[in-house]
Design an enzyme around this catalytic site. Structure first.
Site, PDB file in Angstrom:
ATOM      1  CB  CYS A   1      -0.919  -0.013   1.223  1.00  0.00           C
ATOM      2  SG  CYS A   1      -2.081  -1.416   1.186  1.00  0.00           S
ATOM      3  CG  ASP A   2      -0.894   4.559  -2.122  1.00  0.00           C
ATOM      4  OD1 ASP A   2      -1.675   4.539  -1.141  1.00  0.00           O
ATOM      5  OD2 ASP A   2      -1.280   4.774  -3.284  1.00  0.00           O
ATOM      6  N   GLY A   3       0.871   5.736   0.611  1.00  0.00           N
ATOM      7  CA  GLY A   3       0.583   6.644   1.709  1.00  0.00           C
ATOM      8  C   GLY A   3      -0.897   6.889   1.945  1.00  0.00           C
TER       9      GLY A   3
END
Length: 124
Positions: A11-13
């Site tokens: 996952c990203d930010g």
């Protein structure tokens, strides 16, 4: 079908699976797809199955902890390439889909082999 649990590193930010990670998830599912077939035959023949194009549609976010399923099915066969469709779902709802163009390369030439005869049968 390949089942994958989404980890935090996927996952990203913003907390959802990063676009680049979808490539990896679909790649993992393709490896399982080959393992469910006679992948050893390709290795013994010194053949490489390569992706030459990948188109991904992002439909819904996936987040850490999600259990997703990816199905891989043949869409079409061309003289020197094949198209594989992959669909990622969570609880039956589509999250992302990929269309992958594949070719088979032999040990003596970088040119794609004709998909015919035993080679085509092993792919199917």
């Amino acid at each position: 079908m390949t089942n994958i649990e989404i980890r935090a590193y996927h996952c990203d930010g913003f907390g959802h699976v990063n676009n680049a990670r979808w490539l990896e998830l679909f790649d993992e599912a393709r490896w399982q797809f080959w393992q469910d077939r006679d992948y050893a035959w390709f290795k013994n023949q010194q053949l490489a199955i390569v992706s030459s194009r990948i188109e991904i549609d992002y439909l819904r976010p996936a987040i850490t902890g999600d259990s997703i399923s990816i199905t891989s099915t043949w869409e079409a066969f061309e003289p020197r390439a094949a198209w594989l469709t992959q669909t990622a779902t969570r609880n039956g709802k589509p999250l992302a889909s990929a269309r992958v163009k594949l070719a088979v390369l032999g040990p003596d030439s970088p040119r794609a082999l004709d998909l015919a005869g035993e080679l085509l049968e092993k792919l199917r």
